[in-house]
Structure formats: structure tokens, C-alpha cells
Design an enzyme around this catalytic site. Structure first.
Site, PDB file in Angstrom:
ATOM      1  N   ASP A 275       0.943  -1.364  -0.096  1.00 46.92           N
ATOM      2  CA  ASP A 275      -0.050  -0.045   0.002  1.00 46.92           C
ATOM      3  C   ASP A 275       0.771   1.194  -0.024  1.00 46.92           C
ATOM      4  O   ASP A 275       1.978   1.088   0.721  1.00 46.92           O
ATOM      5  CB  ASP A 275      -1.028  -0.091   1.214  1.00 46.92           C
ATOM      6  CG  ASP A 275      -2.402   1.031   0.993  1.00 46.92           C
ATOM      7  OD1 ASP A 275      -3.263   0.475   0.635  1.00 46.92           O
ATOM      8  OD2 ASP A 275      -2.095   2.136   1.227  1.00 46.92           O
TER       9      ASP A 275
ATOM     10  N   HIS B 183      -6.074   1.403  -9.699  1.00 49.61           N
ATOM     11  CA  HIS B 183      -6.979   1.286 -10.493  1.00 49.61           C
ATOM     12  C   HIS B 183      -7.000   2.264 -11.667  1.00 49.61           C
ATOM     13  O   HIS B 183      -7.580   2.178 -12.598  1.00 49.61           O
ATOM     14  CB  HIS B 183      -8.449   1.546  -9.778  1.00 49.61           C
ATOM     15  CG  HIS B 183      -8.806   0.347  -8.884  1.00 49.61           C
ATOM     16  ND1 HIS B 183      -8.369  -0.887  -8.765  1.00 49.61           N
ATOM     17  CD2 HIS B 183      -9.263   0.649  -7.756  1.00 49.61           C
ATOM     18  CE1 HIS B 183      -8.858  -1.395  -7.811  1.00 49.61           C
ATOM     19  NE2 HIS B 183      -9.383  -0.677  -6.888  1.00 49.61           N
TER      20      HIS B 183
END
Length: 263
Positions: free
Chosen positions: A112, A156
Site C-alpha cells: 500500500d 486502479h
């Protein structure tokens, strides 16, 4: 099953009424660790317990169960990009916990952009860095070793999805599976997608569609065709609503007619 769903719904309602978001996340982790072993074969139930949107908001778990069943009780290494919870250090991590319970012998890794180390626990390790930073990903994969499953649930952004695949797919074991979630951003302009030109090569959907020709590279009759690195590494690609599975292996099956790209 309906009774179990009702119980979970009641628990969630009570949590929303009485606890903060951070407290609910902490309680949900404890609940998943407690009840997870009793529903470890039901990925949809595990998703609901752990709070990941892979079931409910999305219908991903049914496809995951189909493709991941052969790995269920193996000593695997799974890497998921995107832990969730945005910048809050103690939010997110639901899907990592779900994978931990579904793969009882697996090592689960997360990546992350934010520091999520507070969510680590036994068999779950989280690295902080960018999914398109080659040096960072090299360090990650050097520590994890060859990976059995890679899941991109990160930014994304189309160019990120494509670049990450190019960097990480070679790190996947033969027989492994690479998954891309939330492919709907391929059509959303603010993520670099395109709903007007559905042949735009810069979108993630068109990138992965282009790889399907590589499945049949031995049948291409253009003598000037140059085989791509992925042609011999991908054995199947499965497209679902907002979800893609790419299976890695040796794609060496020869054509019964075409020889060296000529007939």
C-alpha cells in the site's frame, strides 16, 4: 446460510450504532480470527466477516473460489496490492485477513502507498510503497520469494495497472494466477480510461485483450511476427464483470499446420 447472514447483519448493525470506524475495524478483525476457521471454505462468508467489498459490493468471491480452489491447502505466497482504508493507518486490511483464513497454510503479503504496518499479524506482512516503483517491488519480491497469487486492487489507474502487471507477472510462479480487480476504470476518464474509443490501447482492458492473441501466437502466419515475452508465459485469460484472471504457465502447444509463422 441465511441464518448466518442474518446474524452477521445484526452484528454489523450493532457495531455501527455503538463503535467508531476504527473500533469496528478492530472488532471485526477479532471476530474474523475467532469465527473464520468455522467458515474457512466459504469465501463469501469470510468476505462479509472481514469487511472486504469482494462480496456484496462486488461479486468476486464466487470467481475466486473457482480459480483458487487448487491452492486452498497449499503453502502458498499471496501478494495483494492495495490494503484499503486510505491514509488511516488502522483501517483496511479486510481482504488480507480473508485470504489468511481461506489459505490456512499461506503467507499473505500486502502493498500500500500508506503505512499499514499496524494491521500486520501472524502470516500477514504489509509493505509500504508504490505499485509502479520497480526498485520497491524488487525489494518486496526478494523478500517474499516467488509468488503463487498476485492481486491488483490498488490505484486502479489504467497506466498503473498495466505497468504493475509488466513488473510483477514475471515474479509469478509457473502455475500461478494474476488477478486484476475493478477493471471498470478502463472506461472512466479520471482513471485514464476511455468510454468513447473502445479500441484505445492505453486502457487496461485493451491491454489485457491484446494478450489473448498471444495464446495463439503459434497460429499467426505473418512471417515478420515477433513473439512477445508474454506469449509463452500465459496459458489462459478469464474475463468477468470488472475482474480478470491470468494464468501463468508454459504456452508451448504447437500448431498442427503453421510452422515458424508460415503455412
Amino acid at each position: 446460510m441465511k441464518k448466518e447472514n442474518k446474524i452477521i447483519s445484526k452484528i454489523k448493525d450493532r457495531l455501527k450504532q455503538r463503535l467508531s470506524t476504527e473500533q469496528r475495524t478492530s472488532f471485526r478483525r477479532k471476530l474474523t480470527n475467532l469465527l473464520g476457521p468455522f467458515v474457512s471454505n466459504d469465501l463469501s462468508m469470510l468476505a462479509k466477516l472481514s469487511g472486504t467489498d469482494k462480496a456484496g459490493a462486488h461479486a468476486y468471491t464466487q470467481h475466486y473460489m473457482q480459480h483458487f480452489l487448487p491452492f486452498k491447502n497449499k503453502k502458498l505466497a499471496l501478494l495483494e496490492i492495495g490494503v484499503g482504508g486510505y491514509s488511516h493507518p488502522k483501517l483496511g486490511g479486510g481482504s488480507l485477513l480473508m485470504w489468511k483464513k481461506y489459505f490456512p497454510k499461506g503467507k499473505i503479503y500486502g502493498v500500500d502507498i500508506y503505512d499499514k504496518s499496524a494491521l500486520q499479524e501472524r502470516r500477514i506482512k504489509i509493505f509500504q510503497g508504490s505499485q509502479v516503483d520497480q526498485q520497491f517491488l524488487e525489494k518486496v519480491t526478494n523478500e517474499t520469494g516467488p509468488l503463487d497469487i498476485i492481486i491488483d486492487d490498488g490505484s486502479h489507474v489504467n497506466k498503473h495497472v498495466i505497468e504493475t502487471f509488466k513488473l510483477l507477472f514475471p515474479k509469478l510462479k509457473k502455475g500461478g494466477i494474476y488477478v486484476v480487480e475493478d477493471i471498470q476504470t478502463s472506461y472512466w476518464e479520471d482513471f485514464g480510461g476511455d468510454s468513447k474509443n473502445l479500441q484505445n490501447p492505453a486502457t487496461s482492458m485493451n491491454f489485457f485483450k491484446s494478450l489473448t492473441d498471444g495464446l495463439n501466437y503459434q497460429e499467426i502466419t505473418d512471417e515478420n511476427y515477433i513473439e512477445r515475452s508474454f506469449d509463452k508465459m500465459i496459458t489462459s485469460i478469464h474475463f468477468y464483470h470488472n475482474l480478470i484472471f491470468i494464468h501463468k504457465g508454459e504456452n508451448l502447444e504447437a500448431s498442427n499446420i503453421v510452422k515458424n509463422h508460415s503455412r
